[in-house]
Design an enzyme around this catalytic site. Structure first.
Site, PDB file in Angstrom:
ATOM      1  N   SER A  90       0.850  -1.130   0.008  1.00 43.57           N
ATOM      2  CA  SER A  90      -0.077  -0.084   0.022  1.00 43.57           C
ATOM      3  C   SER A  90       0.841   1.475  -0.181  1.00 43.57           C
ATOM      4  O   SER A  90       2.066   1.357   0.641  1.00 43.57           O
ATOM      5  CB  SER A  90      -0.893   0.141   1.206  1.00 43.57           C
ATOM      6  OG  SER A  90      -1.623   1.053   1.290  1.00 43.57           O
TER       7      SER A  90
ATOM      8  N   TYR B  54      -3.073   0.665  10.550  1.00 47.29           N
ATOM      9  CA  TYR B  54      -2.799   0.172   9.096  1.00 47.29           C
ATOM     10  C   TYR B  54      -1.421   1.015   8.490  1.00 47.29           C
ATOM     11  O   TYR B  54      -0.556   0.445   7.798  1.00 47.29           O
ATOM     12  CB  TYR B  54      -3.929   0.669   8.222  1.00 47.29           C
ATOM     13  CG  TYR B  54      -3.738   0.292   6.593  1.00 47.29           C
ATOM     14  CD1 TYR B  54      -4.092  -1.081   6.500  1.00 47.29           C
ATOM     15  CD2 TYR B  54      -3.379   1.230   5.757  1.00 47.29           C
ATOM     16  CE1 TYR B  54      -3.948  -1.273   5.086  1.00 47.29           C
ATOM     17  CE2 TYR B  54      -3.491   0.787   4.340  1.00 47.29           C
ATOM     18  CZ  TYR B  54      -3.776  -0.607   4.065  1.00 47.29           C
ATOM     19  OH  TYR B  54      -3.864  -0.789   2.897  1.00 47.29           O
TER      20      TYR B  54
ATOM     21  N   LYS C 169       1.806  -1.135   7.304  1.00 41.47           N
ATOM     22  CA  LYS C 169       2.192  -0.926   6.224  1.00 41.47           C
ATOM     23  C   LYS C 169       3.599  -0.302   6.008  1.00 41.47           C
ATOM     24  O   LYS C 169       4.268  -1.023   5.256  1.00 41.47           O
ATOM     25  CB  LYS C 169       1.388  -0.369   5.451  1.00 41.47           C
ATOM     26  CG  LYS C 169      -0.081  -0.937   4.926  1.00 41.47           C
ATOM     27  CD  LYS C 169       0.113  -2.291   4.558  1.00 41.47           C
ATOM     28  CE  LYS C 169      -1.094  -2.852   4.121  1.00 41.47           C
ATOM     29  NZ  LYS C 169      -1.112  -4.208   3.601  1.00 41.47           N
TER      30      LYS C 169
END
Length: 266
Positions: A138, A151, A155
């Site tokens: 991502s 997140y 990531k």
């Protein structure tokens, strides 16, 4: 790497980017594509739609034993794994207040699943002197995911781990790429929008939401060039440069966008 006659494994293969990668790999002439997903029934439906060279298995990527079994059974059936796509991922929409269970799940799916995949596939790849790891990390891994602290943190860790692998094993014939899309029209984005997550609203407001098939196209092009960072949204490279050169200015710009979105929702 070109996909013709290759054996590929894709986690998170039941939908979104994973399913699109499977379709594109088969179109490129892959010898076999294994779609692994926690939702085995959905993965089987995708495999049946793709065709006879694809098949599905139910796998929990947070369970190292299951990942190891996935690799062993694929190698037993096809003789090798040329490309392992660690694609499964989860978002939370939470900040520092997110429950420990959400932080733990994000860590296990977004980071440890990549570690488990590498542990399982590297021995045979190193023995052959070739192999490829594609990790879906991502754009949040090189920028940030506004409104989603777990997140963002995981990531970034995923990109860091991918880079470590690339540096450590490149001279042994192993190639590593980090696939870092920004907004993609997947169930993850739809669920985030339905829940009112700020990060999903920022992505939607950017006007740069790609289809999973467009991301798969970018992934295939990046694999052919053996690029470490595969950026389906080219503008992410510019954002990353701006962030590195002027972090305070970059953060000010993002805060301005957040204020604008919050004001519009009031």
């Amino acid at each position: 790497m070109y996909l013709t006659d290759r054996v590929a494994v894709i986690t998170g293969g039941a939908g979104g980017i994973g399913a699109a990668l499977g379709r594109r790999f088969v179109a490129e002439g892959a010898a076999a594509v294994v779609l692994a997903d926690l939702n085995a029934d959905a993965a089987r439906a995708v495999a049946q739609a793709i065709g006879p060279v694809a098949h599905a298995v139910g796998v929990d990527v947070t369970d190292e034993r299951q990942v190891r079994t996935l690799v062993e059974e694929t190698e037993r059936q096809y003789g090798r794994i040329d490309l392992f796509c660690a694609n499964a991922g989860v978002a939370t929409g939470g900040g520092v207040e997110a429950p420990d269970a959400d932080w733990d799940r994000a860590w296990r799916v977004n980071v440890l699943a990549h570690v488990y995949a590498a542990r399982a596939v590297l021995p045979a790849m190193l023995h052959r002197g070739q192999g490829y790891l594609l990790m879906t990390c991502s754009a949040a891994g090189v920028l940030t995911a506004v409104g989603d602290a777990p997140y963002t943190a995981t990531k970034h860790a995923a990109v860091g781990f991918a880079e470590w692998l690339a540096i450590t094993y490149r001279d042994a014939g192993i190639r590593v790429s980090a696939l870092c899309p920004q907004g993609v029209d997947t169930p993850m984005l739809a669920e985030g929008l339905a829940a009112g997550h700020l990060g999903a609203r920022v992505i939607a407001a950017s006007g740069a939401v790609l289809t999973p098939d467009q991301v798969a196209d970018a992934a295939v092009a990046g694999l052919a060039e053996e690029r470490f960072l595969i950026l389906p949204h080219p503008e992410v490279a510019g954002y990353a440069r701006r962030r590195a050169e002027d972090p305070d200015g970059w953060q000010a710009g993002v805060r301005k966008l957040v204020r604008k979105l919050r004001a519009a929702s009031q």
